[in-house]
Design an enzyme around this catalytic site. Structure first.
Site, PDB file in Angstrom:
ATOM      1  N   ARG A  15      27.741  53.130  57.903  1.00  0.00           N
ATOM      2  CA  ARG A  15      29.126  53.292  57.447  1.00  0.00           C
ATOM      3  C   ARG A  15      29.634  54.693  57.814  1.00  0.00           C
ATOM      4  NH1 ARG A  15      28.147  51.698  51.280  1.00  0.00           N
ATOM      5  NH2 ARG A  15      26.170  52.675  51.809  1.00  0.00           N
ATOM      6  N   LYS A  75      27.096  58.536  52.098  1.00  0.00           N
ATOM      7  CA  LYS A  75      25.868  58.769  51.336  1.00  0.00           C
ATOM      8  C   LYS A  75      25.766  60.220  50.903  1.00  0.00           C
ATOM      9  CE  LYS A  75      23.233  55.679  50.756  1.00  0.00           C
ATOM     10  NZ  LYS A  75      23.398  54.669  49.658  1.00  0.00           N
ATOM     11  N   TYR A  94      29.400  59.497  47.758  1.00  0.00           N
ATOM     12  CA  TYR A  94      28.443  59.045  46.741  1.00  0.00           C
ATOM     13  C   TYR A  94      27.382  60.133  46.606  1.00  0.00           C
ATOM     14  CZ  TYR A  94      30.142  54.184  47.061  1.00  0.00           C
ATOM     15  OH  TYR A  94      30.894  53.051  47.025  1.00  0.00           O
ATOM     16  N   HIS A  96      24.957  60.158  43.319  1.00  0.00           N
ATOM     17  CA  HIS A  96      23.843  59.644  42.482  1.00  0.00           C
ATOM     18  C   HIS A  96      22.865  60.766  42.149  1.00  0.00           C
ATOM     19  CE1 HIS A  96      25.221  55.535  42.874  1.00  0.00           C
ATOM     20  NE2 HIS A  96      25.361  55.710  44.167  1.00  0.00           N
ATOM     21  N   GLU A 118      30.766  57.607  42.606  1.00  0.00           N
ATOM     22  CA  GLU A 118      30.276  56.649  41.597  1.00  0.00           C
ATOM     23  C   GLU A 118      30.678  56.996  40.180  1.00  0.00           C
ATOM     24  OE1 GLU A 118      28.308  58.647  43.365  1.00  0.00           O
ATOM     25  OE2 GLU A 118      26.983  59.724  42.000  1.00  0.00           O
ATOM     26  N   ASP A 198      24.939  35.779  31.067  1.00  0.00           N
ATOM     27  CA  ASP A 198      25.378  37.128  30.696  1.00  0.00           C
ATOM     28  C   ASP A 198      25.208  37.275  29.195  1.00  0.00           C
ATOM     29  OD1 ASP A 198      27.015  39.622  30.288  1.00  0.00           O
ATOM     30  OD2 ASP A 198      27.445  39.317  32.420  1.00  0.00           O
ATOM     31  N   ARG A 203      33.020  38.542  28.542  1.00  0.00           N
ATOM     32  CA  ARG A 203      32.884  38.331  29.993  1.00  0.00           C
ATOM     33  C   ARG A 203      32.708  36.837  30.292  1.00  0.00           C
ATOM     34  NH1 ARG A 203      34.732  40.489  34.514  1.00  0.00           N
ATOM     35  NH2 ARG A 203      33.589  39.561  36.237  1.00  0.00           N
ATOM     36  N   VAL A 239      22.387  42.427  36.925  1.00  0.00           N
ATOM     37  CA  VAL A 239      22.718  43.057  35.643  1.00  0.00           C
ATOM     38  C   VAL A 239      22.945  44.554  35.828  1.00  0.00           C
ATOM     39  CG1 VAL A 239      21.384  41.399  34.269  1.00  0.00           C
ATOM     40  CG2 VAL A 239      20.317  43.514  35.016  1.00  0.00           C
ATOM     41  N   ASP A 270      18.728  48.687  43.062  1.00  0.00           N
ATOM     42  CA  ASP A 270      19.082  50.119  43.136  1.00  0.00           C
ATOM     43  C   ASP A 270      19.004  50.790  41.766  1.00  0.00           C
ATOM     44  OD1 ASP A 270      21.322  48.767  42.209  1.00  0.00           O
ATOM     45  OD2 ASP A 270      22.723  50.142  43.170  1.00  0.00           O
ATOM     46  N   ASN A 300      20.273  48.866  49.808  1.00  0.00           N
ATOM     47  CA  ASN A 300      21.640  49.158  50.274  1.00  0.00           C
ATOM     48  C   ASN A 300      22.181  47.946  51.040  1.00  0.00           C
ATOM     49  OD1 ASN A 300      20.018  49.517  52.526  1.00  0.00           O
ATOM     50  ND2 ASN A 300      21.429  50.986  53.460  1.00  0.00           N
ATOM     51  N   MET A 301      22.378  46.865  50.311  1.00  0.00           N
ATOM     52  CA  MET A 301      22.846  45.625  50.942  1.00  0.00           C
ATOM     53  C   MET A 301      24.144  45.813  51.745  1.00  0.00           C
ATOM     54  SD  MET A 301      21.926  42.826  48.021  1.00  0.00           S
ATOM     55  CE  MET A 301      22.540  41.419  48.934  1.00  0.00           C
TER      56      MET A 301
HETATM   57  N1  LIG Z   1      21.510  46.438  46.140  1.00  0.00           N
HETATM   58  C1  LIG Z   1      22.733  46.847  46.470  1.00  0.00           C
HETATM   59  O1  LIG Z   1      23.018  47.105  47.633  1.00  0.00           O
HETATM   60  C2  LIG Z   1      23.788  46.971  45.421  1.00  0.00           C
HETATM   61  C3  LIG Z   1      25.151  47.123  45.769  1.00  0.00           C
HETATM   62  C4  LIG Z   1      26.098  47.164  44.763  1.00  0.00           C
HETATM   63  C5  LIG Z   1      25.695  47.100  43.405  1.00  0.00           C
HETATM   64  N2  LIG Z   1      24.360  46.985  43.114  1.00  0.00           N
HETATM   65  C6  LIG Z   1      23.855  46.873  41.729  1.00  0.00           C
HETATM   66  O2  LIG Z   1      24.154  45.589  41.201  1.00  0.00           O
HETATM   67  C7  LIG Z   1      24.103  45.667  39.778  1.00  0.00           C
HETATM   68  C8  LIG Z   1      25.319  45.000  39.157  1.00  0.00           C
HETATM   69  O3  LIG Z   1      26.475  45.792  39.455  1.00  0.00           O
HETATM   70  P1  LIG Z   1      27.941  45.353  38.975  1.00  0.00           P
HETATM   71  O4  LIG Z   1      28.907  46.220  39.694  1.00  0.00           O
HETATM   72  O5  LIG Z   1      28.098  43.887  39.051  1.00  0.00           O
HETATM   73  O6  LIG Z   1      27.893  45.781  37.427  1.00  0.00           O
HETATM   74  P2  LIG Z   1      28.870  45.233  36.272  1.00  0.00           P
HETATM   75  O7  LIG Z   1      28.850  46.271  35.192  1.00  0.00           O
HETATM   76  O8  LIG Z   1      30.169  44.798  36.840  1.00  0.00           O
HETATM   77  O9  LIG Z   1      28.127  43.904  35.731  1.00  0.00           O
HETATM   78  C9  LIG Z   1      26.894  43.927  35.077  1.00  0.00           C
HETATM   79  C10 LIG Z   1      26.833  42.730  34.141  1.00  0.00           C
HETATM   80  O10 LIG Z   1      25.492  42.655  33.612  1.00  0.00           O
HETATM   81  C11 LIG Z   1      25.617  42.162  32.306  1.00  0.00           C
HETATM   82  N3  LIG Z   1      24.377  42.421  31.581  1.00  0.00           N
HETATM   83  C12 LIG Z   1      23.916  43.599  31.086  1.00  0.00           C
HETATM   84  N4  LIG Z   1      22.719  43.415  30.503  1.00  0.00           N
HETATM   85  C13 LIG Z   1      22.413  42.100  30.630  1.00  0.00           C
HETATM   86  C14 LIG Z   1      21.309  41.295  30.228  1.00  0.00           C
HETATM   87  N5  LIG Z   1      20.262  41.821  29.567  1.00  0.00           N
HETATM   88  N6  LIG Z   1      21.330  39.981  30.544  1.00  0.00           N
HETATM   89  C15 LIG Z   1      22.367  39.450  31.208  1.00  0.00           C
HETATM   90  N7  LIG Z   1      23.457  40.165  31.604  1.00  0.00           N
HETATM   91  C16 LIG Z   1      23.469  41.475  31.315  1.00  0.00           C
HETATM   92  C17 LIG Z   1      26.843  42.894  31.762  1.00  0.00           C
HETATM   93  O11 LIG Z   1      27.377  42.241  30.596  1.00  0.00           O
HETATM   94  C18 LIG Z   1      27.786  42.818  32.968  1.00  0.00           C
HETATM   95  O12 LIG Z   1      28.628  41.667  32.911  1.00  0.00           O
HETATM   96  C19 LIG Z   1      23.969  47.164  39.467  1.00  0.00           C
HETATM   97  O13 LIG Z   1      22.611  47.468  39.222  1.00  0.00           O
HETATM   98  C20 LIG Z   1      24.433  47.825  40.727  1.00  0.00           C
HETATM   99  O14 LIG Z   1      23.905  49.124  40.860  1.00  0.00           O
HETATM  100  C21 LIG Z   1      23.412  46.929  44.095  1.00  0.00           C
END
Ligand SMILES: NC(=O)c1ccc[n+]([C@@H]2O[C@H](COP(=O)([O-])OP(=O)(O)OC[C@H]3O[C@@H](n4cnc5c(N)ncnc54)[C@H](O)[C@@H]3O)[C@@H](O)[C@H]2O)c1
Length: 372
Positions: A15, A75, A94, A96, A118, A198, A203, A239, A270, A300-301
């Site tokens: 990116r 990054k 970003y 972190h 972030e 959830d 939500r 989550v 992550d 980092n999808m």
């Molecule tokens: N791997 C990647 O490339 C990448 C990219 C973007 C985001 N992420 C990660 O994805 C994850 C989700 O991000 P998001 O933006 O959707 O967050 P978000 O806050 O929008 O959603 C998280 C959801 O998880 C729910 N939750 C919390 N604890 C829970 C539990 N014990 N059981 C069930 N649900 C639960 C919350 O109520 C909420 O609705 C984060 O860890 C974020 O860092 C990873």
């Protein structure tokens, strides 16, 4: 203002912090935009695209860091980049910092003013500069999961949408936030039978109101989670508990209850991942097997679709970039408390309480930093 954008140097990062569209907008606001040669190539932007937008191409990162008053990246700055930051320079990217004491120490030592994507907020309590990447990762998750389910990749050999006379894949999404909702929509669009788990009733009410016809919702109790995971062809982990490591919601022992060759896509990797057996992987080597279950855990999808991700991030950062350029960071943060939430470091002081708590470092109130 001279706004500089170096080429990203973190491995597998394609990116770029400033798109040609953002460069054109900044130039129209009277700023000078300095782009390192080749910075946009990975996202499909040539130097000529930037020149046409009115930007200047710099020979190397050293030139960009030396001349720019504000550095815009994707990054966190790597060690070599951090050595080029200087007092009074603004860094917008970003960061972190909470799990990264080395970077924090270097940023404090540099004297720069660092605003982290972030931690910028919006008026609904959301994170507007994280959301676009969650949207991308969410939409990618079923796509990568469907690939993982293919026989040649070790999967169950199940087609997401089935065919007439043969049922679809069963997909369970744990966490119905930004990632989870986008994942559920795409999985349902591919024809899978989708359930979102959830713990937030508001939500789930929202998801049921808006998407009730496309996918179902269940409360994420341990019992419901175990039951649905055992039936699933694909489980997507999405989550987030803000500021904390992801809770482990599926144990290794539960894998033996799952269908052999089922796919786990742990987007929450992550934050440590929400499956006991998750460990971060890369785009080069994205999947591995534990107890017959295939795991996809790329941290980092969004990097897989660098062009879409760059454009999505650019749309979200551009208004802040322009405000910082037009007004300078102090006035821009004074006028916009949500941008002020992004201030993590100023003139050798940490200015974010969550980061300070995580690293055990004293914090200067961001409001006092504005007056410093
Ligand atoms: N791997 C990647 O490339 C990448 C990219 C973007 C985001 N992420 C990660 O994805 C994850 C989700 O991000 P998001 O933006 O959707 O967050 P978000 O806050 O929008 O959603 C998280 C959801 O998880 C729910 N939750 C919390 N604890 C829970 C539990 N014990 N059981 C069930 N649900 C639960 C919350 O109520 C909420 O609705 C984060 O860890 C974020 O860092 C990873």
């Amino acid at each position: 203002m001279i706004i500089g954008c170096p080429k990203e140097i973190k491995p597998q990062e394609f990116r770029v912090g400033v798109t040609p569209v953002a460069a054109r907008e900044a130039v129209a606001h009277g700023h000078k935009v300095l782009i390192e040669a080749g910075a946009g190539i990975g996202a499909g932007f040539s130097d000529a695209d930037y020149i046409e937008a009115g930007a200047e191409i710099a020979d190397g990162a050293a030139d960009v860091f030396a001349r720019a008053e504000m550095i815009v990246k994707v990054k966190e700055p790597q060690a070599g980049e951090r050595r080029m930051l200087r007092e009074g320079q603004v860094l917008f990217t970003y960061l972190h910092l909470a799990p990264d004491p080395d970077q924090t120490r270097d940023l404090l030592a540099s004297g720069c003013t660092a605003i982290a994507y972030e931690t910028v907020t919006d008026r609904n309590g959301g994170l507007p500069l994280l959301a676009p990447m969650s949207e991308v990762a969410g939409k990618l998750a079923p796509q990568m999961g469907a690939w993982t389910l293919q026989k040649a990749n070790g999967g169950r050999g199940v087609l997401m949408g089935g065919v007439p006379g043969v049922g679809p894949a069963e997909v369970v999404v744990i966490g119905g936030g930004v990632v989870g909702t986008h994942a559920a929509r795409v999985a349902a669009g591919m024809g899978a039978k989708v359930t979102v788990l959830d713990r937030s009733l508001p939500r789930m009410r929202y998801l049921d109101d808006v998407f009730g016809g496309q996918f179902g919702t269940r409360y994420a109790s341990a019992g419901n989670t175990a039951e649905l995971v055992a039936q699933a062809d694909m489980v997507i982990g999405a989550v987030l508990v803000p500021g904390a490591a992801a809770p482990k919601l599926v144990s290794r022992a539960q894998l033996s209850d799952m269908k052999p060759g089922a796919a786990i896509v742990d987007v929450a990797i992550d934050q440590g991942g929400c499956f006991e057996t998750s460990k971060a992987t890369t785009h080069q080597d994205p999947i591995y097997e534990v107890d017959g279950i295939m795991h996809y855990c790329v941290a980092n999808m969004p990097g897989a679709v660098a062009r879409t991700s760059t454009l999505a991030l650019g749309n979200a950062t551009m208004p802040f970039l322009i405000a910082l350029g037009d007004k300078g960071w102090k006035q821009a943060c004074t006028d916009d408390p949500h941008l002020l939430d992004g201030l993590n470091v100023h003139a050798g002081k940490l200015t974010n309480y969550a980061v300070g708590k995580a690293l055990g470092i004293d914090v200067l109130s961001p409001n006092l930093a504005l007056k410093a």
